[in-house]
Scaffold this active site. Structure first.
Site, PDB file in Angstrom:
ATOM      1  N   ASP A 460       4.221  11.206   1.918  1.00  0.00           N
ATOM      2  CA  ASP A 460       4.208  10.556   0.437  1.00  0.00           C
ATOM      3  C   ASP A 460       4.354  11.103  -0.699  1.00  0.00           C
ATOM      4  OD1 ASP A 460       4.439   7.945  -0.768  1.00  0.00           O
ATOM      5  OD2 ASP A 460       2.626   7.351   0.183  1.00  0.00           O
ATOM      6  N   ASP A 530       8.301  -0.221  -0.512  1.00  0.00           N
ATOM      7  CA  ASP A 530       7.037  -0.868  -0.484  1.00  0.00           C
ATOM      8  C   ASP A 530       7.006  -2.489  -0.213  1.00  0.00           C
ATOM      9  OD1 ASP A 530       5.319   1.236  -0.432  1.00  0.00           O
ATOM     10  OD2 ASP A 530       4.857   1.462  -2.326  1.00  0.00           O
TER      11      ASP A 530
HETATM   12  C1  DGJ Z   1       2.915   4.427  -1.299  1.00  0.00           C
HETATM   13  C2  DGJ Z   1       3.520   4.277   0.142  1.00  0.00           C
HETATM   14  O1  DGJ Z   1       4.804   3.515   0.013  1.00  0.00           O
HETATM   15  C3  DGJ Z   1       2.696   3.110   0.740  1.00  0.00           C
HETATM   16  O2  DGJ Z   1       3.346   2.754   2.005  1.00  0.00           O
HETATM   17  C4  DGJ Z   1       1.427   3.790   1.124  1.00  0.00           C
HETATM   18  O3  DGJ Z   1       1.440   4.839   1.870  1.00  0.00           O
HETATM   19  C5  DGJ Z   1       0.805   4.148  -0.217  1.00  0.00           C
HETATM   20  N1  DGJ Z   1       1.652   4.990  -1.011  1.00  0.00           N
HETATM   21  C6  DGJ Z   1      -0.547   4.878  -0.098  1.00  0.00           C
HETATM   22  O4  DGJ Z   1      -1.017   5.417  -1.159  1.00  0.00           O
END
Ligand code: DGJ
Length: 723
Positions: A460, A530
């Site tokens: 990430d 997200d």
């Molecule tokens: C952003 C990601 O897009 C989410 O899926 C998740 O992993 C969060 N970060 C965790 O902090």
């Protein structure tokens, strides 16, 4: 098609539909010269700068359009250059451009590469323009390299990966733009004299705001017809995609590293290579262009054992628990995942250091024993013992101020000493231009991976870059910071994928911030957004499909009301949309009713049956755009047209709506098909010929959609040829 003038300048005379190979072609092309308007033609036989379709235009000549490159002579400050044709060679195959990612060939028959060498006798610098034509795809890849031979250094201040000039400006420009949680919306604009551009200067490839991709569409082009030219940059850092229409109605398009805060210094014997741009020509509209990108990227950009391999159905705990979990809770969620037939459990953010909220612990890549007393090794063993694979979340490029890593190495973060340094999600950016920083992160994470049973990693990145300054870089190399940072990231990916070749990497950046071909070289799938709301996802996945294959799109079924939208959509629709990607769940299945669990089991069975078609073999066609109406539709068809899976999705339900026929694509007109249509739990079966299904269409069962809940409902069509 490229031509050389008597003074060694080169111009592109044609780029488009394939022509026959005939030496007489273009013998009279571009002979027109004009004197005096802006600048004289150097000599007969030379191009008029303002009228020419320069192949890789330089700054400071009589061509007053945007240059593709600028080189500064450090001995006198001059930005002038005049690179003249020296030689060219054609060879079978394609070379890599490591440490940059690029498309590749498996053997030399698959492509031919042309390399043109130009030279500037004042700078003593060579410029190499490289073009690869693939045998099986309507693709040309391009990049440029500079090799400096002079005693005095030069600095490259701008170096696009490619530039193409088209005659005429009757084009619509298409781009993928958005924001966090609404990535890659399809946006179009007609070209007009002057500049239209997209860019990213946040240290990612345009983040959620712009994707490093542009298409130029001829006026009559649509999803399935007409000419479309696509340009996609294999890069994950700052980029510029620029289109300029001149007063002589020539359209120039270029793409490459953004020149803002970019320079690259070359001492004698040093070279610099730009990232690669993948140019696709389609005579079959946008779908034709996308299909070429899909097949190239899934077979000749993605690498390793996961290339063209069906992806595991996963359960990720993020939306189920966020950072608030312990081992028991995780095991309960994983057990239920196993029960419904999932194959991989992914432990997301919150397992390390003192990470209980976003303010702490980032950078401390050792397990939080209070939450997970048996460690990642123990937990992963327990999960594997259940019959699931185990995956882990990391965010390797960042650090919280409140972390052991920051306390021990405050100098590891980027930023100019004495200046304010912004945080994003309470985190600073680690200086990946420094090998010792990358090495320290590599050592920490390797200890975790090699001590446990890890099959998948989600990498990430949750903030953009600001205050880009490398404390260890000398003043004359500060302009190299952003690109060196990307090379640091690619270098770490390279080491990890080499050391752990069987691990499936999924890239992520607060969702789809870093969904680009550069990442795809290392991580064959990306968390698309997200936003897991089904109605938002049809738009995001529709836009993403312009360039990126379904096998690369992370797509999960989550709980309702949706975390981002607070919207309730039917479970069937959430799954119907998520099928067209890698597929998984992101919720606590223990909170579902028994009836919902039965539906989930059925969804998992369904995806196992169809994932080879969806992810590996099938050809994807967009049918109805959610950006243009209340509905969305698409279909995946097997190459032999014997099997297909189609989705129709409606946003809002309508009363007394007109009868709607959904016209399918790419079936065999003269063949019969059996169709199993499902809305919610209700199934109907029918038979019809391919031509009827494509040209008249299949009637959308409006009453069934209303029965299934009305708004945000969908129909899934399973289609099989019967003769
Ligand atoms: C952003 C990601 O897009 C989410 O899926 C998740 O992993 C969060 N970060 C965790 O902090």
């Amino acid at each position: 098609m490229i031509k050389t003038a008597d003074d060694g300048q080169i111009a592109g005379v044609y780029y488009g539909r394939r022509l026959t190979d005939d030496p007489r072609m273009f013998s009279n092309y571009q002979k027109e010269t004009r004197e005096g308007i802006t600048i004289d033609v150097p000599e007969p036989g030379c191009f008029t700068p303002v009228l020419s379709r320069a192949e890789y235009p330089v700054y400071g000549t009589g061509d007053y359009r945007t240059p593709a490159f600028e080189v500064r002579n450090e001995s006198n400050g001059s930005l002038l250059g005049r690179f003249e044709y020296q030689s060219h060679r054609i060879y079978a195959g394609k070379k890599d451009i490591l440490p940059l990612p690029s498309t590749y060939t498996m053997n030399d028959d698959e492509a031919d590469t042309l390399e043109i060498t130009l030279h500037d006798p004042v700078l003593h610098t060579d410029l190499l323009l490289s073009y690869t034509i693939f045998r099986d795809f309507a693709v040309i890849t391009r990049h440029a390299s500079f090799l400096h031979h002079g005693e005095s250094p030069v600095s490259i201040r701008r170096a696009m990966s490619m530039s193409v000039d088209f005659d005429g400006s009757a084009f619509t420009m298409l781009q993928l733009s958005g924001a966090w949680a609404r990535e890659k919306y399809v946006k179009t604009r007609p070209l007009t004299p002057g500049i239209s551009a997209i860019q990213g200067i946040d240290g990612t490839c345009g983040g959620c705001e712009q994707n490093p991709f542009l298409a130029l569409m001829r006026p009559d082009a649509s999803e399935d017809t007409g000419e479309v030219y696509g340009f996609s940059l294999v890069y994950s850092g700052n980029f510029l995609g620029l289109v300029e229409v001149s007063s002589y109605d020539i359209t120039r398009i270029m793409m490459g590293i953004h020149p803002i805060n970019f320079t690259w210094r070359l001492e004698k014997g040093e070279s610099f290579t730009t990232p690669e741009t993948v140019m696709v020509y389609s005579g079959n509209g946008l779908n034709g262009m996308s299909q070429t990108y899909h097949s190239l990227y899934k077979t000749r950009l993605q690498r390793g054992p996961w290339r063209e391999k069906e992806r595991p159905i996963l359960l990720n705990n993020w939306e189920a628990t966020h950072m608030s979990f312990d081992e028991d809770k995780i095991l309960r969620i994983a057990e239920k995942a196993k029960d419904v037939g999932a194959e991989l459990f992914v432990l997301d953010d919150g397992w390390f250091g003192e990470r209980n909220d976003a303010t702490k612990g980032l950078g401390d890549w050792f397990v939080n024993k209070e939450k997970l007393p048996s460690g990642i090794d123990g937990l992963s063993e327990k999960i594997e013992a259940m019959g699931l694979q185990f995956g882990l979340w990391v965010e390797l490029e960042m650090v919280n101020k409140d972390s052991r890593l920051f306390r021990e190495h405050p100098d590891y973060v980027i930023g100019e000493p004495g200046r304010f340094n912004s945080t994003g999600r309470h985190q600073y950016v680690l200086d990946f231009t420094r090998q010792e920083v990358v090495d320290a992160v590599y050592e920490m994470i390797c200890r975790v991976i090699s001590g446990a049973r890890i099959s998948y990693i989600k990498w990430d990145l949750n903030r953009y870059m600001s205050e880009p300054f490398g404390k260890e870089l000398p003043p004359e190399r500060q302009g190299e910071f952003m690109h060196r940072y990307m090379l640091g990231v690619y270098g770490l990916y390279q080491r990890l994928t080499e050391r752990f070749p069987s691990i499936l990497f999924e890239s992520c950046a607060s969702g789809g911030k870093r969904f680009d071909p550069g990442m795809m070289y290392y991580a064959p799938q990306t968390w698309t957004s997200d936003d897991t709301d089904a109605n938002e996802r049809v738009k995001i996945q529709y836009g993403t499909s312009m360039v990126y294959p379904l096998i690369s799109m992370g797509s999960h079924v989550s709980a309702v009301p949706n975390e981002q939208m607070n919207r309730v959509t039917p479970l069937a629709s959430r799954a119907n949309v998520a099928y067209f990607g890698t597929f998984g769940y992101e919720l606590d299945l223990n909170l579902l009713s028994a009836a919902e669990i039965e539906m989930v089991k059925e969804q998992v069975r369904f995806m196992k049956k169809y994932r080879r078609l969806i992810q590996v073999d099938g050809i994807f066609y967009r049918i109805l755009s959610p950006f243009e109406s209340n509905e969305c539709g698409w279909i995946v068809v097997s190459p032999d047209r014997t099997r297909a899976l189609a989705l129709y999705f409606q946003t809002l339900n309508q009363v007394e709506a007109p009868i709607c026929y959904f016209r399918l694509k790419a079936l065999e007109p003269g063949m019969n098909y059996h169709i199993a249509q499902s809305v919610g739990g209700k199934k109907k079966e029918m038979d019809a010929r391919g031509d009827e299904l494509m040209y008249a269409g299949i009637q959308i069962p409006r009453a069934d959609l209303t029965d299934a809940g009305g708004d945000f409902t969908s129909v899934l069509f399973e289609i099989v040829q019967t003769e």
